[in-house]
Enzyme design. Structure first.
Site, PDB file in Angstrom:
ATOM      1  CB  SER A  53      -6.789  41.314  89.583  1.00 31.23           C
ATOM      2  OG  SER A  53      -7.372  40.172  88.966  1.00 31.23           O
ATOM      3  N   GLY A  63      -0.692  35.445  93.303  1.00 35.47           N
ATOM      4  CA  GLY A  63       0.756  35.525  93.210  1.00 35.47           C
ATOM      5  C   GLY A  63       1.395  36.470  94.202  1.00 35.47           C
ATOM      6  NE  ARG A 123     -10.381  45.637  88.331  1.00 35.51           N
ATOM      7  CZ  ARG A 123     -10.336  45.127  89.554  1.00 35.51           C
ATOM      8  NH1 ARG A 123     -11.383  45.247  90.357  1.00 35.51           N
ATOM      9  NH2 ARG A 123      -9.266  44.505  90.009  1.00 35.51           N
TER      10      ARG A 123
END
Length: 415
Positions: A159, A163, A283
């Site tokens: 998240s 990366g 979320r």
């Protein structure tokens, strides 16, 4: 009668304190379960109860919640994904175990596997970038050749743009592939890389609750090859047709992934073929988004989420339409922060709703090319987009800082 408690698994630098405050306004006693409560400074500021527990251990979480149930009436359980999205999967399983309102664990797990998510969206006919899965250098090189450069490389799980990098040529592709597979990146599972087409076009962030679109915003990012947000603004400037199109694609994402409970955040790019789904998070987003949505639309997503979690009736009606925007303060170099000032002057500017600094002088600044890079933010609001931008530019410009390079250069962690 036992006091009603809201259990929060881990915390959030962006909006953890807002959950604490909202829970108390609803007459709840918030209790945070964390492997290291000291990492969340707001817990001490808010004088909030926190219990140290291994949040990677599901059985330990069950035991702790069961023990708390002897002293409290546990009204609901929720939490934060942070950098380890498996935490939110555990939250959904805890809700299921204790027969409390919460999301279905299976769709949550599928969402946090970006490759599985891509497959489900594509199978449902939702527009997505061309994509492949890679486990080694050969896989990545073959995928990039099939898709065509530039491509975006990202870990299948993760998240905050950690990366994630745009690879525009063979050298950048080789460099980032080596980084991801060399052990430098913090993998929480076996390394798997998603290689995907670079979707060119304006970015949109869509916030939903249940099957309802609440807000659509847009964002501006720093220079490539990374995707570090520099500014968010709500609502996004859209025609009625554009709004309906984005809302339709967003709801199609939710149906394809089986997300029919609670908050979600959908990221899209408007490309030559229209809206393309980049990512779906089951979320509420972090950073400043809940605050911007509240200022722009009058909808307190955090309070309404807690109401849903404890089984109370929610209210998602919009009460106002302002233009709210956040500018992130991002350093251009690494080193020791000598000083940072101007935040009080910025906060006093008319139209400024919030100024927050995340760091204090004498701390080391090491950029990571993801959402951990900002050292603060400024939020402004007004009835007009151009006026909000002007306020934001003026206020953010008042905040200055000095960074001195360290005697021994710190190796910059790639995302």
């Amino acid at each position: 009668m036992a006091r009603r408690a809201l259990i929060l698994v881990e915390g959030s630098r962006g909006n953890g304190h807002l959950y604490i405050q909202a829970a108390r306004r609803l007459g709840l006693h918030p209790i945070t379960l964390s492997a290291d409560p000291t990492q969340y400074g707001y817990l001490a500021v808010e004088k909030a109860e926190a219990i140290r527990v291994d949040t990677d251990d599901f059985d330990a979480l069950i035991r702790e919640c069961s023990q708390l149930g002897a002293s409290y009436d546990i009204a609901g359980i929720t939490g934060f994904a942070g950098r380890d999205e498996s935490k939110y999967v555990k939250v959904s399983k805890l809700c299921r175990h204790f027969d409390l309102p919460g999301p279905n664990p299976e769709p949550i797990e599928q969402c946090y596997d970006k490759f599985a998510q891509r497959q489900l969206l594509a199978q449902a006919g939702v527009p997505v970038p061309a994509y492949r899965l890679g486990r080694d250098v050969t896989d990545v090189e073959k995928a990039a050749e099939e898709i065509g450069l530039p491509v975006v490389l990202k870990p299948v799980a993760g998240s905050g743009s950690s990366g994630v990098r745009l690879c525009r040529n063979i050298d950048e592709l080789a460099e980032h592939t080596t980084y991801l597979l060399s052990g430098e990146h913090n993998w929480r599972s076996s390394p798997r890389i998603l290689i995907e087409e670079f979707a060119r076009g304006p970015y949109y962030s869509i916030d939903t609750m249940g099957d309802e679109v609440i807000a659509i915003g847009t964002a501006d990012f720093g220079p490539p090859p990374y995707f570090v947000a520099r500014e968010y603004i709500f609502p996004a400037p859209l025609s009625d047709d554009q709004y309906r199109c984005i809302a339709d694609v967003s709801l199609s994402c939710l149906r394809a992934l089986g997300l029919d409970w609670g908050p979600a955040n959908i990221e899209l790019r408007w490309t030559k073929r229209g809206p393309v789904a980049i990512e779906v998070n089951p979320r509420l987003p972090g950073l400043t988004t809940p605050r911007l949505v509240q200022l722009a639309y009058g909808v307190d997503l955090i309070t309404q989420h807690i109401k849903l979690v404890i089984g109370e009736e929610w209210d998602l009606r919009r009460r106002q339409v302002q233009v709210a925007a956040a500018r992130f303060l991002i350093p251009e170099s690494d080193g020791l922060l000598d000083w940072i000032k101007g935040d009080r002057r910025a906060a006093a500017e008319p139209g400024v709703a919030e100024v927050e600094l995340y760091v204090k002088p004498k701390v080391a600044i090491v950029r990571k090319s993801d959402d951990r890079d900002p050292i603060g933010h400024v939020i402004a609001t007004s009835p007009d987009r151009a006026q909000t931008e002007t306020i934001l530019e003026r206020a953010a410009g008042l905040i200055t800082w000095s960074i001195t390079p360290l005697p021994t250069p710190v190796k910059r962690e790639q995302p």
